[in-house]
Structures are given as C-alpha cells and as structure tokens.
Design a protein around this motif. Structure first.
Motif: not given
Length: 264
Positions: A85-89, A110-112, A114
């Motif tokens: 789980a990280s917002q990093s792409d 739940d990850v980035g 892009d």
C-alpha cells in the motif's frame, strides 16, 4: 492467487509482506511455487522467511530488480503479486521490470497507477486486478440472496474460496501462529484499530477477544437458497422428471394420498 494462476515450479514475487502478503507467500508455496518477498520492513521479511519464504529482498539493501533477475537465472519472475500500500507509482513499474516476457502482474494493494507503457508493452505482460474474495463479491444476489453460481461454470466463487482457505488452515498449509502480535478486548476495539494505524511499530494484525459466555451470532454472509430448505420437517421432498401417463396415473396419485410422508 486465482487471478495469477500459478503453476508448479514457477517463481513469484510478492511485493508487500503485510498480513495479506504473508498469506499470499504461504499459499504460493503450498501451490508448488518458489517465492521472493519484497518489503521495506526487515522484520516482516524475517517473519515470512520463518514460515517458508524462499528469498527476501529489502530495497535499501539490494536493487530489487537486479536481485530478482539473479534469483531467476536472468529470465525474470513468472509473476508478481502486489500486496503493498503506497501512493508511489514506482511499485508497479518495478513489478513490471521484475517479470519475464509474457508474465503476469496482479494488483491487490492500493498503489499509484501512473503506468509507463514501456514497462510492460515490449514484454506483452498481463496486468490483472483482484477485487477480493472471488466471483460473487459485490453481487447482491449471491451475497445476500444466496443465488450461487453453477460449479461447472464458476469453479471458485467467493464462498468456495473461503472454504478452501479454511481447509488450508486445517491442513497446516497456511500458518497464522506467528502473525498475531496483539489481542484487544472487544470493548477496546478502537484501540485495536488505532494500533494498526499509529505508532512506529505497527503490528501485522490485531485480534479482538470476546468475554467468556458472551453469545455472539454474526450475520451470515451467504444465505442458504430457499430451494434447498425443507418446507415441512419429516416429509421427503420428491422431484419427478417426466409426467407421462404412468406417472400421472400411478406415482402422482400415490404421493397425493401419502401427503404426510411425501412432498412433491
């Protein structure tokens, strides 16, 4: 696991060794795969290795892409399951780069997202999403109404997956004994959730304990279809196939006369 479709002898990478990642690694092992685990927490890597993880990689210690290439003899992983789980792409990008040609990547966490076309186009990778549990999830007719899917068309439904998970637990192929680190009484459930969210040493999971003698009746997730319930106790339910002359002249009249025993 179902989406990834692992086969005997394949090498999989599990990115993120939280509770779901720990279970994923154990299930892959029980499926005959070799497993590489990646996590930024060395303690979680050690925990997974104590329960059968073949190799652990901490991104600060080694370049994870290079290490996966080395551990797979230069070919790359057959598949990657992302449970982080990280917002990093960068997590998805690295997962693609770990793969061999025509491998598959399954996103659970739940990850980035892009995405870079160059990361997966040349290798013709399959990128799959898992929305938890399996077929039947988010289907009101299945989850609330008890309308099951025929096993000949949908082998692994939400309910059948859960039953198989219980079998893995019973057979010892999935081991939870080293995963639970904190137990909170039900009255302090807020503290349990707070422990998962806050603090420098977040537990892998927490358990809620119930007072002895406290009768808890959880609501069923899957209701038994009405057709499977017996309307009148003590009567034998009969289905008759073929309403020809003999059936109408003999069988049906007899069942009507024996209504206290048979229920057509």
């Amino acid at each position: 696991m179902r989406r990834a479709a692992p086969t005997l002898g394949e090498i999989f990478v599990v990115v993120g060794l939280g509770f779901i990642g720990q279970l994923t690694a154990q299930m892959l092992r029980s499926n005959g795969c070799r497993v590489i685990g990646v996590d930024v927490d060395g303690g979680r890597i050690a925990m997974a290795q104590s329960m059968g993880l073949d190799w652990g990689i901490h991104p600060d210690d080694f370049d994870q892409i290079t290490q996966v290439a080395r551990l797979t003899g230069g070919t790359g992983a057959d598949g990657v399951i992302i449970t982080a789980a990280s917002q990093s792409d960068e997590i998805v990008s690295a997962a693609f780069k770990m793969c061999r040609k025509k491998a598959r990547v399954v996103l659970v966490g739940d990850v980035g997202l892009d995405l870079s076309r160059a990361d997966f186009y040349a290798k013709e990778l399959d990128f799959l999403i898992s929305s938890s549990y399996g077929p039947g999830r988010y289907d009101e007719h299945y989850e609330q109404g008890g309308l099951d899917y025929p096993i000949g068309y949908v082998r692994w439904t939400e309910g059948r997956n859960m039953a198989e998970y219980f079998r893995l637990l019973a057979d010892g192929l999935v081991d939870l004994s080293n995963l639970a680190t904190e137990i909170h009484p039900l009255a302090k459930a807020a503290d349990a959730y707070g422990a998962l969210k806050n603090g420098p040493q977040k537990p892998l999971l927490v358990l809620l304990s119930y007072e002895l003698g406290h009768d808890v009746q959880p609501r069923r997730r899957l209701d038994i279809p009405g057709v499977a319930a017996r309307k009148h106790a003590g009567r034998i339910r009969v289905g008759l196939i073929g309403a020809g002359g003999f059936a109408k002249g003999m069988h049906l009249p007899n069942m009507v006369e024996m209504a206290d025993t048979f229920e057509p």
